[in-house]
Design an enzyme around this catalytic site. Structure first.
Site, PDB file in Angstrom:
ATOM      1  N   CYS A   1      -3.637   3.371  10.034  1.00  0.00           N
ATOM      2  CA  CYS A   1      -3.840   3.669   8.544  1.00  0.00           C
ATOM      3  C   CYS A   1      -5.429   4.045   8.249  1.00  0.00           C
ATOM      4  O   CYS A   1      -6.064   4.494   7.576  1.00  0.00           O
ATOM      5  CB  CYS A   1      -3.528   2.709   7.598  1.00  0.00           C
TER       6      CYS A   1
ATOM      7  N   ARG B   1      -3.234  11.629   3.426  1.00  0.00           N
ATOM      8  CA  ARG B   1      -3.260  10.834   2.242  1.00  0.00           C
ATOM      9  C   ARG B   1      -3.437  11.877   0.934  1.00  0.00           C
ATOM     10  O   ARG B   1      -3.034  11.343  -0.064  1.00  0.00           O
ATOM     11  CB  ARG B   1      -4.448   9.912   2.432  1.00  0.00           C
TER      12      ARG B   1
ATOM     13  N   HIS C   1       0.954  -1.351  -0.112  1.00  0.00           N
ATOM     14  CA  HIS C   1      -0.019  -0.047   0.145  1.00  0.00           C
ATOM     15  C   HIS C   1       0.675   1.274  -0.196  1.00  0.00           C
ATOM     16  O   HIS C   1       1.188   1.885   0.988  1.00  0.00           O
ATOM     17  CB  HIS C   1      -0.917  -0.040   1.124  1.00  0.00           C
TER      18      HIS C   1
ATOM     19  N   ASP D   1      -2.559  -2.006  12.563  1.00  0.00           N
ATOM     20  CA  ASP D   1      -3.589  -1.863  11.404  1.00  0.00           C
ATOM     21  C   ASP D   1      -4.484  -3.024  11.807  1.00  0.00           C
ATOM     22  O   ASP D   1      -4.500  -3.911  12.771  1.00  0.00           O
ATOM     23  CB  ASP D   1      -2.978  -2.231  10.099  1.00  0.00           C
TER      24      ASP D   1
END
Ligand code: CP
Ligand code: NVA
Length: 298
Positions: free
Chosen positions: A256, A284, A125, A216
């Site tokens: 995230c 982001r 990612h 995460d």
């Protein structure tokens, strides 16, 4: 050479630094590098942050985003990945995809005549890692020498973060259960990128001295059938206040998102004063601008 962004480790350190610099430059917006161009955003999996940040970054850089659900293009179902790449290259300045299998985004890049961006695969990612680095450098200082811990599943987000931290000379300490950790070869690969890497099954050992603690979800998209077993296996890997206390006193928490309070992170940590999760999510958009500007930059 067409520039793609599939994995952080595909970049040289100077290319990674160039993307981070572009992300933070106002002049990139003024230059409108996507003026008159389309950007295809193809999602085989759900998304909030990635879709919205990419769509808005495209708009801010002067382009036009075209959101498409994976089943509408039907990679290898409706037509081959290669045919999709060659046709869409004629419409758009950039193709971006969120896919189950990393090989699909790699095949898109191999057949596309325009840049391809990986918006999350089972392997990596990269857009998330860019935002993570920008956030850490803003709130915890330069990555070089920074002790960064990852607790929980060694997944796509962890791999990209580890690559970025190591390439920029940070130290990366993993606290993962056996079977969901990085194998010896992977630890060696990360260390070869330039950082110092360590791993323990004990999260208390992994966070010792860390200035940033990341986690995460225990159950990534596509792993829903493993939910029950994963919740048991990861039960000791919740980032609690007690775990944060075992890190450096100044330690920041990052995730995230989407997050699951009471699973991978305690609510008091996620919503607490050391949490950078909202800034991280907002970056982001910063990172998406840098990534888009960089891929079309040559
Ligand atoms: N972090 C992240 O990629 O979030 P989304 O799945 O909502 O895009
Ligand atoms: N590891 C998670 C990240 C979500 C942004 C997943 O792949 O579902």
């Amino acid at each position: 050479m067409t520039r793609h962004l599939l994995n952080i480790s595909d970049l040289s350190v100077s290319e990674l630094r160039a993307i981070l610099d572009l992300s933070l430059q106002q002049s990139v917006r003024d230059a409108q590098p996507l003026n008159g161009q389309g950007v295809a955003l193809i999602f085989e999996k759900p998304s909030n942050r990635t879709r919205h940040s990419m769509e808005m970054a495209v708009v801010q850089l002067g382009g036009h985003p075209v959101y498409t659900r994976g089943e509408e293009v039907g990679f290898d179902v409706r037509e081959s990945v290669e045919d999709i790449a060659r046709i869409m290259s004629g419409y758009h300045g950039v193709l971006a995809a969120r896919v189950f299998k990393h090989s699909v985004v790699a095949r898109l890049a191999a057949s596309s005549t325009v840049p391809v961006i990986n918006m999350l695969s089972d392997l990596s990612h990269p857009l998330q890692a860019l935002a993570d680095i920008i956030t850490m450098e803003e709130h915890a200082g330069p990555i070089s020498g920074l002790p960064v811990a990852w607790i929980g599943d060694y997944n796509n987000v962890a791999r990209s973060l580890g690559e970025a931290v190591c390439m920029l000379g940070g130290t990366f300490s993993l606290g993962c259960p056996l079977g969901y950790d990085a194998n010896d070869e992977e630890i060696e690969r990360l260390a070869s990128l330039g950082g110092a890497v360590s791993q323990s099954v004990d999260p208390l050992v992994a966070v010792k001295g860390a200035h940033v603690v990341h986690t995460d979800t225990w159950i990534s998209m596509g792993q829903e059938q493993e939910s029950q077993s994963r919740r048991k296996i990861f039960a000791e890997y919740c980032v609690t206040s007690a775990l944060m206390k075992a890190a450096a006193p100044i330690a920041k928490f990052m995730h995230c998102m989407p997050a699951h309070r009471g699973e991978e992170v305690a609510a008091e940590v996620f919503d607490g004063p050391s949490s950078l999760v909202i800034e991280q999510g907002h970056h982001r958009l910063t990172a998406a601008r840098g990534a888009l500007a960089w891929v079309v930059g040559k």
